[in-house]
Design a protein around this motif. Sequence first.
Motif, PDB file in Angstrom:
ATOM      1  N   LEU A  95      -3.180 -11.005  -8.276  1.00 47.05           N
ATOM      2  CA  LEU A  95      -3.646  -9.631  -8.077  1.00 47.05           C
ATOM      3  C   LEU A  95      -2.758  -8.894  -7.080  1.00 47.05           C
ATOM      4  O   LEU A  95      -2.397  -7.721  -7.305  1.00 47.05           O
ATOM      5  CB  LEU A  95      -5.100  -9.636  -7.593  1.00 47.05           C
ATOM      6  CG  LEU A  95      -5.725  -8.260  -7.325  1.00 47.05           C
ATOM      7  CD1 LEU A  95      -5.696  -7.398  -8.581  1.00 47.05           C
ATOM      8  CD2 LEU A  95      -7.162  -8.402  -6.812  1.00 47.05           C
ATOM      9  N   VAL A  96      -2.393  -9.568  -5.989  1.00 40.04           N
ATOM     10  CA  VAL A  96      -1.524  -8.953  -4.976  1.00 40.04           C
ATOM     11  C   VAL A  96      -0.182  -8.572  -5.597  1.00 40.04           C
ATOM     12  O   VAL A  96       0.321  -7.457  -5.393  1.00 40.04           O
ATOM     13  CB  VAL A  96      -1.317  -9.912  -3.778  1.00 40.04           C
ATOM     14  CG1 VAL A  96      -0.196  -9.399  -2.867  1.00 40.04           C
ATOM     15  CG2 VAL A  96      -2.602 -10.051  -2.981  1.00 40.04           C
ATOM     16  N   ILE A  97       0.408  -9.483  -6.368  1.00 40.60           N
ATOM     17  CA  ILE A  97       1.693  -9.206  -7.024  1.00 40.60           C
ATOM     18  C   ILE A  97       1.562  -8.026  -7.986  1.00 40.60           C
ATOM     19  O   ILE A  97       2.421  -7.135  -8.043  1.00 40.60           O
ATOM     20  CB  ILE A  97       2.205 -10.461  -7.759  1.00 40.60           C
ATOM     21  CG1 ILE A  97       2.585 -11.544  -6.740  1.00 40.60           C
ATOM     22  CG2 ILE A  97       3.410 -10.119  -8.638  1.00 40.60           C
ATOM     23  CD1 ILE A  97       2.872 -12.895  -7.364  1.00 40.60           C
ATOM     24  N   ILE A 100       1.422  -4.791  -6.017  1.00 43.15           N
ATOM     25  CA  ILE A 100       2.743  -4.453  -5.480  1.00 43.15           C
ATOM     26  C   ILE A 100       3.645  -3.881  -6.576  1.00 43.15           C
ATOM     27  O   ILE A 100       4.369  -2.904  -6.358  1.00 43.15           O
ATOM     28  CB  ILE A 100       3.404  -5.689  -4.827  1.00 43.15           C
ATOM     29  CG1 ILE A 100       2.658  -6.068  -3.531  1.00 43.15           C
ATOM     30  CG2 ILE A 100       4.874  -5.418  -4.508  1.00 43.15           C
ATOM     31  CD1 ILE A 100       3.130  -7.357  -2.900  1.00 43.15           C
ATOM     32  N   VAL A 101       3.587  -4.485  -7.761  1.00 44.61           N
ATOM     33  CA  VAL A 101       4.397  -3.993  -8.889  1.00 44.61           C
ATOM     34  C   VAL A 101       3.986  -2.562  -9.255  1.00 44.61           C
ATOM     35  O   VAL A 101       4.837  -1.699  -9.521  1.00 44.61           O
ATOM     36  CB  VAL A 101       4.252  -4.925 -10.112  1.00 44.61           C
ATOM     37  CG1 VAL A 101       4.848  -4.288 -11.363  1.00 44.61           C
ATOM     38  CG2 VAL A 101       4.929  -6.263  -9.836  1.00 44.61           C
ATOM     39  N   LEU A 102       2.675  -2.290  -9.256  1.00 46.53           N
ATOM     40  CA  LEU A 102       2.184  -0.942  -9.558  1.00 46.53           C
ATOM     41  C   LEU A 102       2.668   0.074  -8.519  1.00 46.53           C
ATOM     42  O   LEU A 102       3.117   1.167  -8.864  1.00 46.53           O
ATOM     43  CB  LEU A 102       0.651  -0.937  -9.592  1.00 46.53           C
ATOM     44  CG  LEU A 102      -0.020  -1.164 -10.946  1.00 46.53           C
ATOM     45  CD1 LEU A 102      -1.532  -1.250 -10.769  1.00 46.53           C
ATOM     46  CD2 LEU A 102       0.320  -0.039 -11.913  1.00 46.53           C
ATOM     47  N   ILE A 103       2.570  -0.313  -7.240  1.00 48.41           N
ATOM     48  CA  ILE A 103       3.006   0.583  -6.167  1.00 48.41           C
ATOM     49  C   ILE A 103       4.505   0.856  -6.280  1.00 48.41           C
ATOM     50  O   ILE A 103       4.953   2.010  -6.234  1.00 48.41           O
ATOM     51  CB  ILE A 103       2.676  -0.023  -4.786  1.00 48.41           C
ATOM     52  CG1 ILE A 103       1.165  -0.185  -4.614  1.00 48.41           C
ATOM     53  CG2 ILE A 103       3.224   0.861  -3.657  1.00 48.41           C
ATOM     54  CD1 ILE A 103       0.778  -1.085  -3.449  1.00 48.41           C
ATOM     55  N   ALA A 104       5.280  -0.237  -6.411  1.00 52.83           N
ATOM     56  CA  ALA A 104       6.741  -0.092  -6.492  1.00 52.83           C
ATOM     57  C   ALA A 104       7.143   0.719  -7.726  1.00 52.83           C
ATOM     58  O   ALA A 104       8.029   1.583  -7.653  1.00 52.83           O
ATOM     59  CB  ALA A 104       7.397  -1.470  -6.522  1.00 52.83           C
ATOM     60  N   GLY A 105       6.482   0.462  -8.850  1.00 49.67           N
ATOM     61  CA  GLY A 105       6.789   1.198 -10.067  1.00 49.67           C
ATOM     62  C   GLY A 105       6.482   2.679  -9.930  1.00 49.67           C
ATOM     63  O   GLY A 105       7.264   3.533 -10.383  1.00 49.67           O
ATOM     64  N   GLN A 246      -6.133  -1.421  -1.726  1.00 46.51           N
ATOM     65  CA  GLN A 246      -6.750  -2.655  -2.222  1.00 46.51           C
ATOM     66  C   GLN A 246      -5.923  -3.886  -1.822  1.00 46.51           C
ATOM     67  O   GLN A 246      -6.464  -4.952  -1.554  1.00 46.51           O
ATOM     68  CB  GLN A 246      -6.899  -2.588  -3.745  1.00 46.51           C
ATOM     69  CG  GLN A 246      -7.829  -1.491  -4.211  1.00 46.51           C
ATOM     70  CD  GLN A 246      -9.136  -1.463  -3.451  1.00 46.51           C
ATOM     71  OE1 GLN A 246      -9.847  -2.462  -3.381  1.00 46.51           O
ATOM     72  NE2 GLN A 246      -9.461  -0.326  -2.854  1.00 46.51           N
ATOM     73  N   ASN A 247      -4.609  -3.720  -1.769  1.00 40.60           N
ATOM     74  CA  ASN A 247      -3.747  -4.818  -1.328  1.00 40.60           C
ATOM     75  C   ASN A 247      -4.061  -5.196   0.119  1.00 40.60           C
ATOM     76  O   ASN A 247      -4.158  -6.378   0.471  1.00 40.60           O
ATOM     77  CB  ASN A 247      -2.285  -4.390  -1.450  1.00 40.60           C
ATOM     78  CG  ASN A 247      -1.367  -5.562  -1.682  1.00 40.60           C
ATOM     79  OD1 ASN A 247      -1.806  -6.710  -1.737  1.00 40.60           O
ATOM     80  ND2 ASN A 247      -0.093  -5.293  -1.822  1.00 40.60           N
ATOM     81  N   THR A 251      -5.472  -8.951   1.917  1.00 39.74           N
ATOM     82  CA  THR A 251      -4.828  -9.666   3.028  1.00 39.74           C
ATOM     83  C   THR A 251      -5.705  -9.647   4.276  1.00 39.74           C
ATOM     84  O   THR A 251      -5.772 -10.629   5.004  1.00 39.74           O
ATOM     85  CB  THR A 251      -3.457  -9.044   3.354  1.00 39.74           C
ATOM     86  OG1 THR A 251      -3.618  -7.647   3.634  1.00 39.74           O
ATOM     87  CG2 THR A 251      -2.503  -9.205   2.199  1.00 39.74           C
ATOM     88  N   GLY A 252      -6.389  -8.525   4.514  1.00 38.32           N
ATOM     89  CA  GLY A 252      -7.261  -8.436   5.691  1.00 38.32           C
ATOM     90  C   GLY A 252      -8.420  -9.409   5.624  1.00 38.32           C
ATOM     91  O   GLY A 252      -8.781 -10.043   6.623  1.00 38.32           O
TER      92      GLY A 252
END
Length: 364
Positions: A95-97, A100-105, A246-247, A251-252
């Motif tokens: 889910l984290v990956i 991150i892919v969505l944000i970076a994209g 959500q990421n 982590t929190g």
Amino acid sequence: MAILLQALAARLGIASGRDLAQACRDSYSRPVTLVLWILCEIAIAACDLAEVIGAAIALNLLFKLPLLWGVILTALDVLIVLFMQHRGFRYVEALVIGLIVLIAGSFAIELWLARPEMAALAVGFIPRSEIVRNPDMLYIAIGILGATVMPHNLYLHSSIVQTRRYGGSFESKSEAIRYATIDSSVALMSALFINAAILIMAAATFHGTGHQDVAEIGDAYQLLSPLLGTTMASVLFAVALLCSGQNATLTGTLAGQIVMEGFINLRLRPWLRRLITRLIAIVPAIIVIGLYGEHGSGPLIILSQVVLSLQLPFAVFPLVMFTSDPHKMGAFANPMWVKLLAWSVAIVIAALNVYLLYQTFVAL
């Protein structure tokens, strides 16, 4: 800095079999351990505060949900975290990956739409002394530092690496450290891209168009579509904001459980632990929004990240000390060049924070 510190956290966890919180409990007195635990909890709450406000702003931009209701609604994302944890840690990682892919994209498309000047972009990567001399620039820079090298992530990473399968031999541990370092380095390089993309996109879009004073996320959202010529620009911006929130939630939550168990050997039910952390974040967010409305949310997000940076030395100095100790690390203790580099990073982070505090109090 982040790549080096995360590599040291992985080295500590794999070589010693103890995460950073457990290592602190092993080495320090009870009062010192409690202080470090409280400071780490403050950092987690600060990170959660930014996540709460960021997610609420994203919901407001996408669905016109009032900011106050968005803040309250974010308390429910604890259900997502608990569901993923129940399915297993690999699902959390996936889910984290994905986030991150969505944000970076999203920001990659934003950059393509903004079409920044490449020469000016390259020059912008060269550090300038003005960053230290200008209090406003230093404040933002410290916030970016805190948002990237989050102190609780060092505790989390030193624990997560131990979930991997590796043998007890020197060769097996060396290989595990090498792969863990590659993993974290790739993740942090994507964080560098995302942080840089936000700054570059904002500069390319607003500077020179008469909108260089834009400071609120909501204003940026409203201006992106007309300035870039497509409604997709604003939607992608809000989606990336929601995903990053959500990421941070994931982590929190994981870090909170690890530091509580590591520092004071106390284990709470995950839902209770998450609810306590979220309430600590929601209360100040509701107060600020109630008093100042939407215009108080932006400064509060930046302040929360500066608080993260101020907590960093209390995690970084023990990490460097432990990974340089042959009694804890054995053959995996830091070589001299790593010691020099790590202590330099620790001192620079501490010095920047102290200088920021000095400038703040002088200004008062």
